[in-house]
Design a protein around this motif. Structure first.
Motif, PDB file in Angstrom:
ATOM      1  N   ALA A 195      12.204  17.904   4.145  1.00 60.84           N
ATOM      2  CA  ALA A 195      11.051  18.436   3.421  1.00 60.84           C
ATOM      3  C   ALA A 195      10.544  19.714   4.075  1.00 60.84           C
ATOM      4  O   ALA A 195      10.176  20.682   3.399  1.00 60.84           O
ATOM      5  CB  ALA A 195       9.946  17.387   3.365  1.00 60.84           C
ATOM      6  N   ALA A 196      10.512  19.729   5.397  1.00 61.02           N
ATOM      7  CA  ALA A 196      10.058  20.923   6.111  1.00 61.02           C
ATOM      8  C   ALA A 196      10.987  22.101   5.871  1.00 61.02           C
ATOM      9  O   ALA A 196      10.543  23.249   5.758  1.00 61.02           O
ATOM     10  CB  ALA A 196       9.954  20.626   7.607  1.00 61.02           C
ATOM     11  N   ALA A 197      12.288  21.838   5.785  1.00 58.91           N
ATOM     12  CA  ALA A 197      13.253  22.921   5.589  1.00 58.91           C
ATOM     13  C   ALA A 197      13.117  23.574   4.221  1.00 58.91           C
ATOM     14  O   ALA A 197      13.567  24.703   4.021  1.00 58.91           O
ATOM     15  CB  ALA A 197      14.680  22.388   5.770  1.00 58.91           C
ATOM     16  N   MET A 240      12.343  34.958  -1.273  1.00 57.19           N
ATOM     17  CA  MET A 240      12.209  33.690  -1.995  1.00 57.19           C
ATOM     18  C   MET A 240      12.752  32.565  -1.142  1.00 57.19           C
ATOM     19  O   MET A 240      13.926  32.514  -0.819  1.00 57.19           O
ATOM     20  CB  MET A 240      12.968  33.763  -3.322  1.00 57.19           C
ATOM     21  N   GLY A 241      11.890  31.619  -0.736  1.00 59.50           N
ATOM     22  CA  GLY A 241      12.325  30.474   0.037  1.00 59.50           C
ATOM     23  C   GLY A 241      13.012  29.454  -0.851  1.00 59.50           C
ATOM     24  O   GLY A 241      12.976  29.536  -2.071  1.00 59.50           O
ATOM     25  N   PRO A 242      13.677  28.444  -0.248  1.00 63.47           N
ATOM     26  CA  PRO A 242      14.405  27.455  -1.039  1.00 63.47           C
ATOM     27  C   PRO A 242      13.539  26.740  -2.062  1.00 63.47           C
ATOM     28  O   PRO A 242      13.960  26.520  -3.196  1.00 63.47           O
ATOM     29  CB  PRO A 242      14.937  26.490   0.027  1.00 63.47           C
ATOM     30  N   ALA A 243      12.327  26.348  -1.672  1.00 62.54           N
ATOM     31  CA  ALA A 243      11.467  25.615  -2.601  1.00 62.54           C
ATOM     32  C   ALA A 243      11.065  26.477  -3.787  1.00 62.54           C
ATOM     33  O   ALA A 243      10.948  25.993  -4.916  1.00 62.54           O
ATOM     34  CB  ALA A 243      10.229  25.094  -1.879  1.00 62.54           C
ATOM     35  N   VAL A 244      10.842  27.768  -3.552  1.00 66.47           N
ATOM     36  CA  VAL A 244      10.465  28.660  -4.649  1.00 66.47           C
ATOM     37  C   VAL A 244      11.631  28.815  -5.616  1.00 66.47           C
ATOM     38  O   VAL A 244      11.458  28.772  -6.841  1.00 66.47           O
ATOM     39  CB  VAL A 244      10.018  30.028  -4.097  1.00 66.47           C
ATOM     40  N   ALA A 245      12.831  28.968  -5.089  1.00 68.40           N
ATOM     41  CA  ALA A 245      13.998  29.089  -5.949  1.00 68.40           C
ATOM     42  C   ALA A 245      14.289  27.794  -6.689  1.00 68.40           C
ATOM     43  O   ALA A 245      14.836  27.812  -7.789  1.00 68.40           O
ATOM     44  CB  ALA A 245      15.214  29.500  -5.116  1.00 68.40           C
ATOM     45  N   ARG A 250      18.219  22.010  -1.225  1.00 65.61           N
ATOM     46  CA  ARG A 250      18.387  23.240  -0.445  1.00 65.61           C
ATOM     47  C   ARG A 250      19.838  23.731  -0.480  1.00 65.61           C
ATOM     48  O   ARG A 250      20.115  24.930  -0.566  1.00 65.61           O
ATOM     49  CB  ARG A 250      17.946  22.967   0.983  1.00 65.61           C
ATOM     50  N   ALA A 251      20.773  22.764  -0.427  1.00 68.62           N
ATOM     51  CA  ALA A 251      22.189  23.138  -0.463  1.00 68.62           C
ATOM     52  C   ALA A 251      22.566  23.772  -1.796  1.00 68.62           C
ATOM     53  O   ALA A 251      23.360  24.723  -1.853  1.00 68.62           O
ATOM     54  CB  ALA A 251      23.059  21.902  -0.202  1.00 68.62           C
ATOM     55  N   VAL A 252      22.010  23.276  -2.883  1.00 69.71           N
ATOM     56  CA  VAL A 252      22.294  23.858  -4.191  1.00 69.71           C
ATOM     57  C   VAL A 252      21.763  25.287  -4.257  1.00 69.71           C
ATOM     58  O   VAL A 252      22.424  26.196  -4.756  1.00 69.71           O
ATOM     59  CB  VAL A 252      21.664  23.010  -5.317  1.00 69.71           C
ATOM     60  N   VAL A 253      20.563  25.484  -3.742  1.00 75.63           N
ATOM     61  CA  VAL A 253      19.944  26.805  -3.792  1.00 75.63           C
ATOM     62  C   VAL A 253      20.716  27.812  -2.950  1.00 75.63           C
ATOM     63  O   VAL A 253      20.941  28.949  -3.357  1.00 75.63           O
ATOM     64  CB  VAL A 253      18.477  26.713  -3.323  1.00 75.63           C
ATOM     65  N   LEU A 254      21.158  27.367  -1.781  1.00 75.68           N
ATOM     66  CA  LEU A 254      21.865  28.277  -0.894  1.00 75.68           C
ATOM     67  C   LEU A 254      23.316  28.492  -1.316  1.00 75.68           C
ATOM     68  O   LEU A 254      23.914  29.526  -0.993  1.00 75.68           O
ATOM     69  CB  LEU A 254      21.833  27.758   0.544  1.00 75.68           C
TER      70      LEU A 254
END
Length: 573
Positions: free
Chosen positions: A102-104, A339-344, A150-154
């Motif tokens: 969650a923090a990441a 754009m951070g992972p959560a925003v994306a 996060r992995a999907v976004v990255l």
């Protein structure tokens, strides 16, 4: 002046060195606090959480493969360390993985908001209730969910495979939750049409491949699903604000014995509902960009912050919160600067959370719809427990709470946000005040296990009394799935039909899913002179019953203890 700058740079460098591990440490501390007596010597046995000493390496039997491949994973790990150590490591790992993940996702380089997300996601009503139901395999997927998003976004197949491994080990519930959230994120994350299509296809292939261990046995099992299960497992009110209020605050589990002590009070329920509102508001604010003071672009399994972080301004380089130098990996994140992972992933999280909430509401307010789908095709059976699909909503709230905290730019607000999840649900601590505790199996269980597993002759074992759950005195009277289903290196025939209490009183019996269990039940109805022969004809070699049952006479008593009685059927020779 230079000395002062050096001191400032030193402080920022110190914070930057602590930041990567702080959420994981917080998760570990929360896990220690939540589990408490469950970490003592022995096994935690409650509802679906059944770990046994020396678990055998076996293939799935008949019926829906709910413990595939989780039982095999535990058995493999137990070859290296004792099974009770495996259980404690898995349970603590859920809290560590959830908090750090969650923090990441948080689009801020400040530690306070990230810790707020970590605390909320590792200590909430949903996680507590599912743990009290013993659904540790599901919680592996829930804990890894932010890493999968996060992995999907990255971008990157290997990154996604690694992020989904905990869910793959957990099995069908964990993978279904992951599929809902991962596919929603892949479809909606910022990217060109071609990139989005490729990312979605890759995610689908990875999800499908990792689901094969449970999907293939499920398709071949011939298991059936009773549509009445929708009513039995529908979300229920567990607080003063009804079913909807319970779901919005991440509660609403169907089993009253999984409700955390005291959570039904007005004060606790009100604060949790307000906290949910603040979290959703904070999530909506993510539309404007990252909540932190500088753009955040994440890489690797942690996040690296580039741009105008305080540490960079002080001349000590970018503030690293895990991973190497800042970069955008592959086609993920749509290469959107700042754009951070959560925003994306905000659109995907919103879609997944909305879909999960809709499934939960449908089970509670339109059970006929889901029941009709299950009657048409048993493959819809996993949707009968709708509250289970609140996990993406819990992640949305965790990220949203971090966004709200980041907007204050206050360490005091961040400290309060970290503490509030525990303060509004304090009775989750210490094993939910004793509802989770470690016990050891009586010696006769181990002796019966050794006798049966040492016999090279084929044949199944029938477990009696004919019911799915037990409540042993040596386990403090806690209800647990029959441990015999996990202990033996041969098929175990047991009654997987469930009897569920209804809110208005009365009980609802759901039909068995396993065809072999149905045939065994018919054989048990035969007369005393025919029962043993009929069971032997079904390929059953042993009957394990509690000593007070004494139902079988046509067989050889192999073991007689205070609690257990093992017979070998004469017709099975």
């Amino acid at each position: 002046m230079r000395a002062k700058r050096g001191e400032t740079a030193g402080r920022f460098a110190s914070v930057a060195s602590v930041a990567p591990v702080a959420p994981a440490v917080l998760g570990l501390l929360l896990g220690l606090l939540a589990l408490g007596p469950a970490l003592g010597p022995g096994f935690v046995l409650r509802y679906d959480m059944v770990f046994v000493p020396d678990p055998p390496l076996t293939l799935p039997g008949e019926g829906f493969p709910r413990s595939v491949p989780s039982d095999l994973v535990v058995a493999l790990l137990a070859q290296a360390v004792p099974a009770q150590v495996v259980q404690k490591a898995v349970l603590l790992g859920v809290f560590v993985l959830a908090a750090s993940g969650a923090a990441a996702l948080v689009p801020s380089d400040r530690l306070g908001p990230r810790l707020a997300a970590a605390a909320f996601y590792a200590w909430n009503t949903y996680l507590a209730q599912r743990l009290l139901l013993g659904q540790w395999a599901l919680l592996l997927g829930v804990a890894a969910l932010p890493w999968a998003v996060r992995a999907v976004v990255l971008g990157g197949r290997l990154r996604l495979v690694a992020a989904l491994l905990p869910a793959a080990a957990g099995g069908f519930q964990a993978m279904l939750l992951s599929a809902l959230t991962v596919l929603a994120t892949a479809v909606t994350a910022p990217a060109g049409a071609v990139t989005r299509l490729r990312r979605t296809a890759e995610a689908g292939v990875v999800l499908g491949a990792l689901s094969l261990p449970w999907l293939v046995p499920a398709l071949l099992s011939g298991a059936s699903t009773d549509p009445a299960g929708v009513t039995a497992f529908a979300a229920r009110a567990d607080g003063p604000f009804g079913t909807v209020g319970s779901l919005l605050s991440l509660g609403g589990v169907w089993n009253a014995h999984a409700v955390v002590p005291g959570q039904q009070g007005w004060w606790s329920a009100s604060v949790r509902l307000v906290l949910a509102g603040v979290a959703v508001w904070g999530f909506v604010r993510l539309r404007g960009g990252p909540a932190g003071p500088g753009p955040a672009v994440a890489t690797g399994m942690g996040s690296a912050v580039a741009g105008t972080s305080p540490a960079a301004t002080a001349g000590v380089g970018p503030a690293v919160t895990g991973g190497p130098a800042p970069a955008v990996a592959g086609p993920g994140l749509a290469a959107v600067a700042g754009m951070g992972p959560a925003v994306a992933a905000r659109a995907g999280l919103a879609v997944a959370a909305g879909a999960g909430l809709a499934v939960a509401l449908a089970g509670a307010f339109a059970p006929g719809v889901l029941g009709g789908l299950i009657a048409w095709w048993p493959g819809f059976g996993p949707f009968r427990d709708g509250q289970l699909y609140l996990a993406p909503f819990a992640l949305l709230q965790a990220v949203g709470l971090a966004g709200a905290v980041a907007g204050w730019h206050s360490r005091a607000v961040a400290a309060v946000a970290v503490a509030v999840p525990v303060l509004v649900l304090p009775t989750f601590a210490l094993g939910a005040f004793g509802r989770l505790a470690a016990v050891d199996y009586p010696g006769e269980w181990r002796r019966v296990q050794a006798i049966v597993n040492a016999d090279p002759a084929p044949g199944a074992l029938l477990s009696l009394p004919w019911g799915a759950h037990r409540a042993f005195a040596w386990n403090g009277g806690r209800v647990v799935l029959d441990p015999a289903t996990k202990m033996f290196a041969r098929p175990v025939v047991w009654n997987d039909a469930l009897v569920v209490g209804l809110p208005g009183g009365g009980r609802l019996r759901l039909a068995a899913e396993s065809p072999r269990a149905a045939r065994a039940e018919a054989a048990l109805r035969a007369g005393p002179d025919l029962r043993a022969r009929a069971l032997a004809g079904l390929g059953i070699r042993y009957v394990l019953e509690q000593s007070n049952e004494n139902k079988f006479y046509d067989g050889v008593v192999v073991f007689q203890g205070r609690e257990l009685r093992l017979l070998r059927l004469s017709g099975s020779e």
